[in-house]
Design a protein around this motif. Structure first.
Motif, PDB file in Angstrom:
ATOM      1  N   VAL A  18       0.834  -1.205   0.000  1.00 37.71           N
ATOM      2  CA  VAL A  18       0.000   0.000   0.000  1.00 37.71           C
ATOM      3  C   VAL A  18       0.867   1.253   0.000  1.00 37.71           C
ATOM      4  CG1 VAL A  18      -1.690   1.296   1.355  1.00 37.71           C
ATOM      5  CG2 VAL A  18      -1.943  -1.167   1.088  1.00 37.71           C
ATOM      6  N   LEU A  19       1.957   1.231   0.733  1.00 41.17           N
ATOM      7  CA  LEU A  19       2.859   2.388   0.763  1.00 41.17           C
ATOM      8  C   LEU A  19       3.428   2.677  -0.621  1.00 41.17           C
ATOM      9  CD1 LEU A  19       4.369   4.545   2.385  1.00 41.17           C
ATOM     10  CD2 LEU A  19       6.149   2.834   2.844  1.00 41.17           C
ATOM     11  N   ALA A  20       3.805   1.626  -1.345  1.00 41.55           N
ATOM     12  CA  ALA A  20       4.333   1.820  -2.701  1.00 41.55           C
ATOM     13  C   ALA A  20       3.274   2.417  -3.623  1.00 41.55           C
ATOM     14  CB  ALA A  20       4.846   0.495  -3.259  1.00 41.55           C
ATOM     15  N   ILE A  21       2.026   1.936  -3.504  1.00 38.74           N
ATOM     16  CA  ILE A  21       0.947   2.461  -4.346  1.00 38.74           C
ATOM     17  C   ILE A  21       0.680   3.929  -4.032  1.00 38.74           C
ATOM     18  CG2 ILE A  21      -1.521   2.265  -4.851  1.00 38.74           C
ATOM     19  CD1 ILE A  21      -1.267  -0.731  -4.428  1.00 38.74           C
ATOM     20  N   VAL A  22       0.667   4.277  -2.749  1.00 38.76           N
ATOM     21  CA  VAL A  22       0.385   5.663  -2.358  1.00 38.76           C
ATOM     22  C   VAL A  22       1.492   6.597  -2.822  1.00 38.76           C
ATOM     23  CG1 VAL A  22       0.119   7.188  -0.365  1.00 38.76           C
ATOM     24  CG2 VAL A  22      -1.058   4.992  -0.417  1.00 38.76           C
ATOM     25  N   VAL A  23       2.746   6.192  -2.675  1.00 42.13           N
ATOM     26  CA  VAL A  23       3.862   7.044  -3.091  1.00 42.13           C
ATOM     27  C   VAL A  23       3.820   7.301  -4.597  1.00 42.13           C
ATOM     28  CG1 VAL A  23       6.377   7.153  -3.303  1.00 42.13           C
ATOM     29  CG2 VAL A  23       5.336   6.405  -1.161  1.00 42.13           C
ATOM     30  N   VAL A  24       3.608   6.244  -5.377  1.00 43.55           N
ATOM     31  CA  VAL A  24       3.544   6.417  -6.829  1.00 43.55           C
ATOM     32  C   VAL A  24       2.322   7.235  -7.225  1.00 43.55           C
ATOM     33  CG1 VAL A  24       3.367   5.190  -9.027  1.00 43.55           C
ATOM     34  CG2 VAL A  24       4.805   4.271  -7.214  1.00 43.55           C
ATOM     35  N   ALA A  25       1.191   7.051  -6.528  1.00 43.97           N
ATOM     36  CA  ALA A  25      -0.005   7.835  -6.833  1.00 43.97           C
ATOM     37  C   ALA A  25       0.216   9.321  -6.560  1.00 43.97           C
ATOM     38  CB  ALA A  25      -1.188   7.315  -6.020  1.00 43.97           C
ATOM     39  N   ILE A  26       0.933   9.642  -5.500  1.00 43.60           N
ATOM     40  CA  ILE A  26       1.223  11.053  -5.204  1.00 43.60           C
ATOM     41  C   ILE A  26       2.093  11.660  -6.297  1.00 43.60           C
ATOM     42  CG2 ILE A  26       2.414  12.579  -3.598  1.00 43.60           C
ATOM     43  CD1 ILE A  26       1.504  10.749  -1.337  1.00 43.60           C
ATOM     44  N   VAL A  27       3.087  10.918  -6.741  1.00 41.98           N
ATOM     45  CA  VAL A  27       3.942  11.410  -7.836  1.00 41.98           C
ATOM     46  C   VAL A  27       3.138  11.550  -9.121  1.00 41.98           C
ATOM     47  CG1 VAL A  27       5.990  10.919  -9.228  1.00 41.98           C
ATOM     48  CG2 VAL A  27       6.002  10.448  -6.765  1.00 41.98           C
ATOM     49  N   ALA A  28       2.257  10.562  -9.387  1.00 38.89           N
ATOM     50  CA  ALA A  28       1.456  10.604 -10.617  1.00 38.89           C
ATOM     51  C   ALA A  28       0.460  11.750 -10.611  1.00 38.89           C
ATOM     52  CB  ALA A  28       0.724   9.275 -10.805  1.00 38.89           C
ATOM     53  N   ILE A  84       1.891   1.247 -12.064  1.00 38.42           N
ATOM     54  CA  ILE A  84       3.340   1.486 -12.067  1.00 38.42           C
ATOM     55  C   ILE A  84       4.028   0.772 -10.902  1.00 38.42           C
ATOM     56  CG2 ILE A  84       5.125   3.267 -11.948  1.00 38.42           C
ATOM     57  CD1 ILE A  84       3.186   5.176 -13.298  1.00 38.42           C
ATOM     58  N   SER A  85       3.361   0.706  -9.755  1.00 41.33           N
ATOM     59  CA  SER A  85       3.970   0.034  -8.599  1.00 41.33           C
ATOM     60  C   SER A  85       3.695  -1.462  -8.579  1.00 41.33           C
ATOM     61  CB  SER A  85       3.446   0.651  -7.300  1.00 41.33           C
ATOM     62  OG  SER A  85       2.058   0.407  -7.155  1.00 41.33           O
ATOM     63  N   SER A  86       3.164  -2.021  -9.652  1.00 41.46           N
ATOM     64  CA  SER A  86       2.845  -3.454  -9.688  1.00 41.46           C
ATOM     65  C   SER A  86       4.062  -4.347  -9.418  1.00 41.46           C
ATOM     66  CB  SER A  86       2.201  -3.824 -11.018  1.00 41.46           C
ATOM     67  OG  SER A  86       3.031  -3.473 -12.107  1.00 41.46           O
ATOM     68  N   PRO A  87       5.281  -4.008  -9.884  1.00 42.81           N
ATOM     69  CA  PRO A  87       6.419  -4.881  -9.519  1.00 42.81           C
ATOM     70  C   PRO A  87       6.641  -4.973  -8.017  1.00 42.81           C
ATOM     71  CG  PRO A  87       7.008  -3.471 -11.369  1.00 42.81           C
ATOM     72  CD  PRO A  87       5.696  -2.985 -10.866  1.00 42.81           C
ATOM     73  N   VAL A  88       6.357  -3.888  -7.289  1.00 45.46           N
ATOM     74  CA  VAL A  88       6.588  -3.889  -5.841  1.00 45.46           C
ATOM     75  C   VAL A  88       5.553  -4.760  -5.131  1.00 45.46           C
ATOM     76  CG1 VAL A  88       6.747  -2.466  -3.771  1.00 45.46           C
ATOM     77  CG2 VAL A  88       7.657  -1.618  -5.935  1.00 45.46           C
ATOM     78  N   TRP A  89       4.253  -4.503  -5.387  1.00 44.64           N
ATOM     79  CA  TRP A  89       3.255  -5.273  -4.635  1.00 44.64           C
ATOM     80  C   TRP A  89       3.154  -6.713  -5.118  1.00 44.64           C
ATOM     81  CZ3 TRP A  89      -0.759  -6.999  -7.620  1.00 44.64           C
ATOM     82  CH2 TRP A  89      -1.144  -6.240  -8.731  1.00 44.64           C
TER      83      TRP A  89
END
Length: 297
Positions: A18-28, A84-89
């Motif tokens: 979830v942290l990876a998704i939120v960080v990428v969403a903020i950048v996006a 974009i964060s799919s590799p992480v989760w």
């Protein structure tokens, strides 16, 4: 690990995902305008204004409600964060499941992921390519004197649905291959399904695609049918390879395999090893059974 440790491990993996998704969403969110333009690009826009849209030549994409700009920005940012964060989760999911898999199961999982990602990307790319054609077919039905004013939220939902449907549909042949690899279905049985599969794929293409036009149906059904026959061919080859490794593969269900019925000499067995007498048994020159026991016990 005990159940509490497994739950704690799952919580940590989910938190990282979830942290990876939120960080990428903020950048996006800082590039949300470019993302909206990319997703709405398949819609032919009217350069000369609303007068040009009469009769379905083009469409005007706009926000229809006061909260639409905010909600669309959040939606686009979250979607970009998940993709974009799919590799992480995906790695976090794999790290949680992998310790419980055997070596051959891990090998199959690596092969599945290696093939699933290109297939999904190919389906998504095909959907994005045919979107302009499908949208032109739909807006061409607009009668003369009417204009097409489309909400950006609806356009983005339409585009995302098309991309997801095409991407997931391209995974069907891979699922059949995995079922064949684990021995649940044979290639010969899959080949016998081809009439029903072809009919079902065309029905699925007509119902699943939100365009409801023959262009989208054919664009989705054609590649899936081709991939289905590729999966059948792979399964037939895999079944032959499996039969060559199994010496009893050619036997019928009521036919027994050949046994080695060659008798062995008793003297040869006794000459290899002579058992010693157990405590309390007769020894010396007295006759005793070759197995070291005096009675049936």
């Amino acid at each position: 690990m005990p159940l509490a440790e497994h739950l704690r491990e799952l919580r940590n993996r989910l938190a990282k995902a979830v942290l990876a998704i939120v960080v990428v969403a903020i950048v996006a969110a800082f590039y949300s305008e470019q993302l909206m333009e990319f997703l709405s690009a398949p819609v032919p826009t009217c350069e000369a204004g609303i007068q040009q849209s009469s009769g379905g030549n083009c469409a005007i994409v706009s926000f229809n409600t006061l909260m639409a700009p905010f909600s669309v920005t959040i939606k686009v940012s979250l979607m970009a964060g998940v993709v974009i964060s799919s590799p992480v989760w995906l790695y976090q999911l794999w790290a949680f499941v992998a310790p419980g898999l055997h070596k051959n199961e891990k090998k199959y999982t690596y092969a599945f992921v290696s093939a699933a990602v290109p297939l999904f990307v190919a389906g998504a790319a095909l959907a994005y390519v045919i979107l302009p054609v499908s949208i032109k077919v739909l807006i061409s039905l607009t009668p003369d004197g009417s204009s097409n004013i489309l909400g950006l939220d609806d356009v983005l939902d339409f585009t995302v649905r098309m991309v997801l449907i095409f991407g997931l549909a391209f995974e069907l042949p891979l699922l059949l291959i995995m079922l064949n690899m684990v021995g649940m279905v044979t290639g010969r049985r899959m080949a016998g399904w081809w009439r029903g599969v072809v009919m079902g794929v065309f029905v699925f293409g007509a119902v699943a695609t939100p365009t409801t036009d023959p262009v989208g149906m054919l664009a989705l059904s054609g590649p899936i049918i081709v991939l289905y026959f590729v999966a059948v061919l792979f399964s037939l080859i895999n079944d032959k390879r499996r039969q060559r490794r199994n010496p009893d593969a050619e036997l019928d269900d009521d036919e027994a395999s050949q046994l080695d019925l060659t008798p062995e000499g008793v003297g040869e067995v006794e000459s290899v090893t002579t058992p010693r007498a157990l405590p309390g048994q007769k020894t010396g020159s007295e006759v005793r059974p070759a197995n070291g026991y005096e009675d049936v016990t």
